[in-house]
Design a protein around this motif. Sequence first.
Motif, PDB file in Angstrom:
ATOM      1  N   TYR A  97       0.852  -1.199   0.000  1.00 32.32           N
ATOM      2  CA  TYR A  97       0.000   0.000   0.000  1.00 32.32           C
ATOM      3  C   TYR A  97       0.885   1.246   0.000  1.00 32.32           C
ATOM      4  CZ  TYR A  97      -2.969  -3.760   1.664  1.00 32.32           C
ATOM      5  OH  TYR A  97      -3.617  -4.966   1.803  1.00 32.32           O
ATOM      6  N   PRO A  98       1.551   1.524  -1.117  1.00 31.11           N
ATOM      7  CA  PRO A  98       2.493   2.660  -1.179  1.00 31.11           C
ATOM      8  C   PRO A  98       1.775   3.983  -1.414  1.00 31.11           C
ATOM      9  CG  PRO A  98       2.481   1.496  -3.273  1.00 31.11           C
ATOM     10  CD  PRO A  98       1.538   0.746  -2.384  1.00 31.11           C
ATOM     11  N   GLU A  99       1.270   4.551  -0.341  1.00 29.47           N
ATOM     12  CA  GLU A  99       0.541   5.804  -0.428  1.00 29.47           C
ATOM     13  C   GLU A  99       1.064   6.771   0.621  1.00 29.47           C
ATOM     14  OE1 GLU A  99      -3.693   5.073  -0.310  1.00 29.47           O
ATOM     15  OE2 GLU A  99      -3.385   3.051  -1.100  1.00 29.47           O
ATOM     16  N   ALA A 100       0.753   8.041   0.455  1.00 24.29           N
ATOM     17  CA  ALA A 100       1.168   9.049   1.429  1.00 24.29           C
ATOM     18  C   ALA A 100       0.526   8.749   2.777  1.00 24.29           C
ATOM     19  CB  ALA A 100       0.758  10.439   0.940  1.00 24.29           C
ATOM     20  N   GLY A 101       1.271   8.975   3.841  1.00 24.18           N
ATOM     21  CA  GLY A 101       0.717   8.826   5.175  1.00 24.18           C
ATOM     22  C   GLY A 101       1.169   7.597   5.922  1.00 24.18           C
ATOM     23  N   GLY A 102       1.682   6.574   5.226  1.00 27.19           N
ATOM     24  CA  GLY A 102       2.228   5.408   5.908  1.00 27.19           C
ATOM     25  C   GLY A 102       1.230   4.748   6.848  1.00 27.19           C
ATOM     26  N   SER A 103       1.488   4.828   8.143  1.00 18.46           N
ATOM     27  CA  SER A 103       0.675   4.138   9.140  1.00 18.46           C
ATOM     28  C   SER A 103      -0.784   4.557   9.092  1.00 18.46           C
ATOM     29  CB  SER A 103       1.234   4.385  10.541  1.00 18.46           C
ATOM     30  OG  SER A 103       2.469   3.747  10.702  1.00 18.46           O
ATOM     31  N   TYR A 104      -1.054   5.794   8.731  1.00 17.04           N
ATOM     32  CA  TYR A 104      -2.451   6.234   8.633  1.00 17.04           C
ATOM     33  C   TYR A 104      -3.219   5.313   7.701  1.00 17.04           C
ATOM     34  CZ  TYR A 104      -6.489   8.487   6.653  1.00 17.04           C
ATOM     35  OH  TYR A 104      -7.749   8.711   6.182  1.00 17.04           O
TER      36      TYR A 104
ATOM     37  N   VAL B  54      -3.196   9.862  13.463  1.00 19.09           N
ATOM     38  CA  VAL B  54      -3.007  11.245  13.020  1.00 19.09           C
ATOM     39  C   VAL B  54      -3.065  12.189  14.215  1.00 19.09           C
ATOM     40  CG1 VAL B  54      -3.866  13.066  11.513  1.00 19.09           C
ATOM     41  CG2 VAL B  54      -4.000  10.695  10.778  1.00 19.09           C
ATOM     42  N   TRP B  55      -3.970  11.899  15.144  1.00 16.80           N
ATOM     43  CA  TRP B  55      -4.107  12.719  16.350  1.00 16.80           C
ATOM     44  C   TRP B  55      -2.794  12.754  17.130  1.00 16.80           C
ATOM     45  CZ3 TRP B  55      -7.167  16.099  18.746  1.00 16.80           C
ATOM     46  CH2 TRP B  55      -7.075  16.250  20.131  1.00 16.80           C
ATOM     47  N   GLN B  56      -2.189  11.588  17.343  1.00 15.41           N
ATOM     48  CA  GLN B  56      -0.939  11.571  18.092  1.00 15.41           C
ATOM     49  C   GLN B  56       0.198  12.173  17.278  1.00 15.41           C
ATOM     50  OE1 GLN B  56      -0.112   7.409  18.958  1.00 15.41           O
ATOM     51  NE2 GLN B  56       1.342   7.309  17.275  1.00 15.41           N
ATOM     52  N   THR B  57       0.107  12.098  15.950  1.00 15.73           N
ATOM     53  CA  THR B  57       1.137  12.694  15.103  1.00 15.73           C
ATOM     54  C   THR B  57       1.206  14.199  15.299  1.00 15.73           C
ATOM     55  OG1 THR B  57       0.986  10.957  13.437  1.00 15.73           O
ATOM     56  CG2 THR B  57       1.869  13.071  12.708  1.00 15.73           C
TER      57      THR B  57
ATOM     58  N   GLY C  30       8.717  13.806   6.214  1.00 16.38           N
ATOM     59  CA  GLY C  30       7.859  12.627   6.248  1.00 16.38           C
ATOM     60  C   GLY C  30       6.580  12.851   7.032  1.00 16.38           C
ATOM     61  N   TYR C  31       6.686  13.442   8.201  1.00 16.93           N
ATOM     62  CA  TYR C  31       5.513  13.615   9.044  1.00 16.93           C
ATOM     63  C   TYR C  31       4.495  14.602   8.463  1.00 16.93           C
ATOM     64  CZ  TYR C  31       7.009  10.761  12.959  1.00 16.93           C
ATOM     65  OH  TYR C  31       7.365   9.705  13.753  1.00 16.93           O
ATOM     66  N   SER C  32       4.960  15.549   7.683  1.00 16.68           N
ATOM     67  CA  SER C  32       4.018  16.514   7.108  1.00 16.68           C
ATOM     68  C   SER C  32       3.053  15.850   6.142  1.00 16.68           C
ATOM     69  CB  SER C  32       4.785  17.636   6.396  1.00 16.68           C
ATOM     70  OG  SER C  32       5.481  17.142   5.260  1.00 16.68           O
ATOM     71  N   ARG C  33       3.390  14.649   5.653  1.00 16.99           N
ATOM     72  CA  ARG C  33       2.507  13.939   4.718  1.00 16.99           C
ATOM     73  C   ARG C  33       1.387  13.183   5.419  1.00 16.99           C
ATOM     74  NH1 ARG C  33       6.246  17.075   2.400  1.00 16.99           N
ATOM     75  NH2 ARG C  33       6.506  16.646   0.155  1.00 16.99           N
ATOM     76  N   ILE C  34       1.466  12.979   6.725  1.00 21.14           N
ATOM     77  CA  ILE C  34       0.472  12.175   7.427  1.00 21.14           C
ATOM     78  C   ILE C  34      -0.862  12.906   7.590  1.00 21.14           C
ATOM     79  CG2 ILE C  34      -0.049  10.981   9.595  1.00 21.14           C
ATOM     80  CD1 ILE C  34       2.990  10.395   9.766  1.00 21.14           C
ATOM     81  N   PRO C  35      -0.904  14.104   8.196  1.00 26.16           N
ATOM     82  CA  PRO C  35      -2.193  14.814   8.256  1.00 26.16           C
ATOM     83  C   PRO C  35      -2.728  15.133   6.863  1.00 26.16           C
ATOM     84  CG  PRO C  35      -0.619  15.773   9.790  1.00 26.16           C
ATOM     85  CD  PRO C  35       0.148  14.832   8.920  1.00 26.16           C
ATOM     86  N   TYR C  36      -1.824  15.369   5.911  1.00 27.12           N
ATOM     87  CA  TYR C  36      -2.267  15.602   4.530  1.00 27.12           C
ATOM     88  C   TYR C  36      -3.041  14.398   4.003  1.00 27.12           C
ATOM     89  CZ  TYR C  36      -1.936  15.123  -0.504  1.00 27.12           C
ATOM     90  OH  TYR C  36      -2.233  14.860  -1.819  1.00 27.12           O
TER      91      TYR C  36
END
Length: 478
Positions: free
Chosen positions: A78-85, A106-109, A323-329
């Motif tokens: 599942y190669p998508e932005a956000g990883g663990s999300y 995402v909340w904890q991120t 990297g982390y900026s892509r998770i909430p996105y």
Amino acid sequence: MAEPATPNSVASAAPLRRRLGLIQATALNMIDMVGIGPFVTLPLVMGFMGPNFLLGWLAGAVLALIDGLIWSELGAAYPEAGGSYRFLKLAYGEQKWGRLMSFLYVWQTLVQAPLVVASGAIGFAQYFSYLVPLNDTWQPKVVSGGVVLLLIALLYRRIDDIGRLGVMLWVGVLGLMGWLIFGGLTHANHAVAWLPAGGVGGLLSWHDGQLTGLLLSAALGQAAVKTIYSYLGYYNVCHLGGEITNPQQVIPRSIFLSILGIMALYLLLNWSVGTVIPWQEASKSQFIVSSFVEKIYGATAAKAATALVLWVAFASLFAVLLGYSRIPYAAAADGEFLPVFAKTHPTKEFPHVSLLILGGVGFVFSLLFRLGEVISAILAMRILVQFVGQAVGLVLLRRRRGTQGLPFKMPLYPLPVVVAVVVWLWVFASIKDGAVLYEDASTRIFLPFQVAALLMMALGSIVFLLWSRRLGRWPFEK
């Protein structure tokens, strides 16, 4: 207040471009992993483990390799932005519990990602004081805050420019580590043991009806908390999954190349320091790398080494915030988080709002906290939802979707999953730090970071329920 995101409202979010290859992905992983971590935790691990400090770094590497199998299988599939999300949402069900688990991540991120940025910035300021004395309380905060602001400015650009800049920073990381290792190899004065005094028997033994040994000791648990912090980042490529070329092959390869490469560098670095400076002395040093180089080459070389440490610390923060900026996105673009996070820059094609918000909170945290507290808080927040939750989620995905078509399948399944969950829970229980909420001559109110992590999950669950009720989604469907 902004209107809730809907699939239609976020469908126009600009897609991310796949422009990062194996070299760039591995470089971003490795500079994320190194950072300031090994230079500030090396003395701490020696303090916990004494002459057996290398075992602490081996323990961190083993956990990273086992957990890397989980990330590789999920990241390749599942190669998508956000990883663990994305992984958590798919594993637990996109319409029900997966929404809760991915929301909690995402909340904890929003808290732990700025904490990671703050930890690197505070460590940067600590080493910077070797070059320029920072005697007043406000001076280190100016340095750490300035580092975060510079990071935001450098990351405010296209991803292909980021890839080239990441490789350049990676060269600096390898250069510093190579220099330090060479210094130890050519100036060794003290023996460093790879095994405890009792040999293999000292690792595990049966005594008075109980299993004992260094592998089960509280000291190794506390040391592992610090070394694992220094290995974290091998999964950064999964957060950038939507920007990786040929991700089915690149993601697993970059994960294991970065883990094995950093493991070798960390073990050689610690061995080198231990052969030049006795662990009893090194465990008390605030600038262990600077002291190490000064003892071998003199004060001028020590200043140059300190400057390289600062380069490495900055390079790591560069990869972390990227990297982390892509998770909430990813969550906002999916209609599961505040829609403002789904906005991408109109010409540079990156999630600029997410970058600015996480960077801004990281700036504030860099002014408020101390380094030791931040390291333990980061791990406590990550373990239950991200690492344990994701490992269990992989089992659920395999049961529901099978293994046909998986680009990468972990060997010996499910053993790596079981071991990862057990060890992560052991690390969670080993965290001894916490926040002092109140203290006077007779009263001390102490909040362990494990309890703080559970409270954050509870608060996130409440916010999720309020958010879902407003959207009319599970568990409030009509």
